[in-house]
Design an enzyme around this catalytic site. Sequence first.
Site, short mmCIF file in Angstrom:
data_model
loop_
_atom_site.label_atom_id
_atom_site.label_comp_id
_atom_site.label_asym_id
_atom_site.label_seq_id
_atom_site.Cartn_x
_atom_site.Cartn_y
_atom_site.Cartn_z
N CYS A 87 0.84 -1.19 0.00
CA CYS A 87 0.00 0.00 0.00
C CYS A 87 0.88 1.26 0.00
O CYS A 87 1.56 1.52 -0.99
CB CYS A 87 -0.97 -0.05 1.18
SG CYS A 87 -2.40 1.04 0.96
N HIS A 179 -3.74 -5.67 -0.09
CA HIS A 179 -3.58 -6.10 1.31
C HIS A 179 -3.75 -7.61 1.43
O HIS A 179 -4.81 -8.10 1.84
CB HIS A 179 -4.60 -5.38 2.19
CG HIS A 179 -4.38 -3.92 2.29
ND1 HIS A 179 -3.53 -3.35 3.22
CD2 HIS A 179 -4.89 -2.89 1.56
CE1 HIS A 179 -3.53 -2.03 3.07
NE2 HIS A 179 -4.34 -1.73 2.07
N GLU A 181 -2.45 -9.39 3.62
CA GLU A 181 -2.21 -9.80 5.00
C GLU A 181 -3.49 -10.11 5.77
O GLU A 181 -3.43 -10.61 6.91
CB GLU A 181 -1.43 -8.71 5.75
CG GLU A 181 -2.20 -7.45 6.10
CD GLU A 181 -2.21 -6.39 5.02
OE1 GLU A 181 -2.41 -5.22 5.35
OE2 GLU A 181 -2.03 -6.75 3.83
#
Length: 231
Positions: A87, A179, A181
């Site tokens: 990001c 993202h 994660e």
Amino acid sequence: MAKLLYLANGAKKHAPGRLDQFFERQNLSVDVFWAFNNELPDSLDEYEGIFLSGSPHGAYEDIPFIHREHDLIREGAARNIPMLGLCFGHQILASALCGREQVFRRESCEVGYKWLDVHAPAERDLLCGGFNKTTHMFVWHNDEVRAGHPDMQIIASSDVCPNHIWRFRDRPIWGVQGHPEIPMADAREWFEGVRSRLEHDGANIEDLLAQASDADDGKTMLSRFAKLLHG
């Protein structure tokens, strides 16, 4: 044990995804510096790799920690230290290595789970080799990194953003806009924690949950990055 410098660029030192703990589970020694709070290392001498997290800031902002991080990135690249940014991390890598004009504010937010088109450079890439023609990932960004720079290998793009994953030349330096994660098991808690911001940017929480995935390719990138640091 290989040592990772983890630059936490968010308003909280530890983000919900806890990627610092993920990298520790990959047998890395992780030093977390809260860059957002002006904590940055004096030296890169002891680090085999650098990870750069997301942030509410833009890479183009005139903020002391952002200036210092630009310098640190350029030093890391000069030393050929592997780096991975997500990001804002993806954006500040581009700003530092390819020019500040590479990052700009979008007219509208791109938010949601997207199928990204995977391009030819992925085939021989250390982190993305073996990916299919598309990969699924949660994305949420108001800033964007331009594509087309001669020092960028574009690995993946969406229907409205041509640069979602890129690599700097043939160096061990990657930026990922999305993202990966966020695991499916934690998606509701994560989305509820930022509901007002997501809704402001045009997202619907129930739609996100219906589309959620574990972004396995993204997690493969993270794991391969950790293995790269082990040599």
